[in-house]
Design a protein around this motif. Structure first.
Motif, mmCIF file in Angstrom:
data_model
loop_
_atom_site.group_PDB
_atom_site.id
_atom_site.type_symbol
_atom_site.label_atom_id
_atom_site.label_comp_id
_atom_site.label_asym_id
_atom_site.label_seq_id
_atom_site.Cartn_x
_atom_site.Cartn_y
_atom_site.Cartn_z
ATOM 1 N N TYR A 249 0.842 -1.196 0.000
ATOM 2 C CA TYR A 249 0.000 0.000 0.000
ATOM 3 C C TYR A 249 0.883 1.255 0.000
ATOM 4 O O TYR A 249 0.609 2.214 -0.725
ATOM 5 N N ILE A 250 1.939 1.235 0.800
ATOM 6 C CA ILE A 250 2.859 2.373 0.837
ATOM 7 C C ILE A 250 3.499 2.573 -0.544
ATOM 8 O O ILE A 250 3.631 3.706 -1.014
ATOM 9 N N ASP B 104 2.147 1.875 -3.368
ATOM 10 C CA ASP B 104 1.098 2.479 -4.193
ATOM 11 C C ASP B 104 0.960 3.967 -3.905
ATOM 12 O O ASP B 104 0.759 4.764 -4.823
ATOM 13 N N LEU B 105 1.053 4.352 -2.640
ATOM 14 C CA LEU B 105 0.983 5.774 -2.292
ATOM 15 C C LEU B 105 2.080 6.569 -2.988
ATOM 16 O O LEU B 105 1.868 7.709 -3.402
ATOM 17 N N ARG B 106 3.243 5.962 -3.091
ATOM 18 C CA ARG B 106 4.383 6.664 -3.686
ATOM 19 C C ARG B 106 4.192 6.978 -5.167
ATOM 20 O O ARG B 106 4.923 7.789 -5.722
ATOM 21 N N TYR C 152 2.333 10.405 -4.196
ATOM 22 C CA TYR C 152 2.757 11.228 -3.070
ATOM 23 C C TYR C 152 4.200 10.910 -2.691
ATOM 24 O O TYR C 152 4.676 9.800 -2.929
ATOM 25 N N VAL D 83 6.542 9.924 0.279
ATOM 26 C CA VAL D 83 6.289 9.216 1.531
ATOM 27 C C VAL D 83 7.609 9.119 2.298
ATOM 28 O O VAL D 83 8.604 8.598 1.780
ATOM 29 N N ARG E 199 -5.411 1.432 6.338
ATOM 30 C CA ARG E 199 -5.459 1.724 4.907
ATOM 31 C C ARG E 199 -6.777 2.346 4.457
ATOM 32 O O ARG E 199 -6.769 3.336 3.710
ATOM 33 N N ASP F 298 -7.213 6.098 2.893
ATOM 34 C CA ASP F 298 -7.863 6.348 1.592
ATOM 35 C C ASP F 298 -8.918 7.442 1.733
ATOM 36 O O ASP F 298 -9.042 8.294 0.861
ATOM 37 N N ILE G 142 -7.072 11.003 2.288
ATOM 38 C CA ILE G 142 -6.395 11.605 1.139
ATOM 39 C C ILE G 142 -7.289 11.617 -0.083
ATOM 40 O O ILE G 142 -7.125 12.363 -0.978
#
Length: 120
Positions: free
Chosen positions: A10-11, A13-15, A18, A20, A113, A117, A120
């Motif tokens: 998940y982290i 995917d955030l990158r 964004y 991180v 998570r 979601d 953000i």
């Protein structure tokens, strides 16, 4: 010390959208393990999951000292009101709020998570 791989993914995917960062009160012993392939089920070290890591023992400051937050904000050129800080420590959250940073304090062990979601 056992982080579920789905949270690490998940982290990653955030990158995609964004920056991180990790701000951690830690020590060289823990970081030696975390910075090795033994850290994740995927065989990736912790550094693969973050744009940059800020370890307290390397900076010489620890949370909740406002100076460690200020150091990270300046170094990463973050704008406080455009930054989300996630931490399970109340004192750390309070300092971040005082600096104008948005915060989220999950309960220790919570799967954060879905809430992230929503935020953000």
């Amino acid at each position: 010390m056992d982080v579920p791989q789905e949270k690490l993914d998940y982290i990653l995917d955030l990158r995609k959208n964004y920056k991180v960062y990790l701000l951690s009160n830690t020590n060289p012993y823990i970081q030696a393990w975390a910075r090795s392939e033994r850290f994740s089920e995927a065989g990736r070290p912790i550094g693969d999951y973050f744009d940059k890591m800020y370890a307290s023992y390397e900076i010489g400051l620890t949370k909740p000292d406002p100076a460690i937050f200020e150091y990270m904000l300046k170094d990463a050129t973050m704008v406080p009101d455009e930054t989300l800080f996630i931490d399970d420590g109340k004192a750390n959250i309070e300092v971040a709020v005082a600096l104008g940073i948005h915060t989220y304090q999950p309960i220790n062990g919570e799967d954060w998570r879905a809430e992230l979601d929503h935020i953000i």
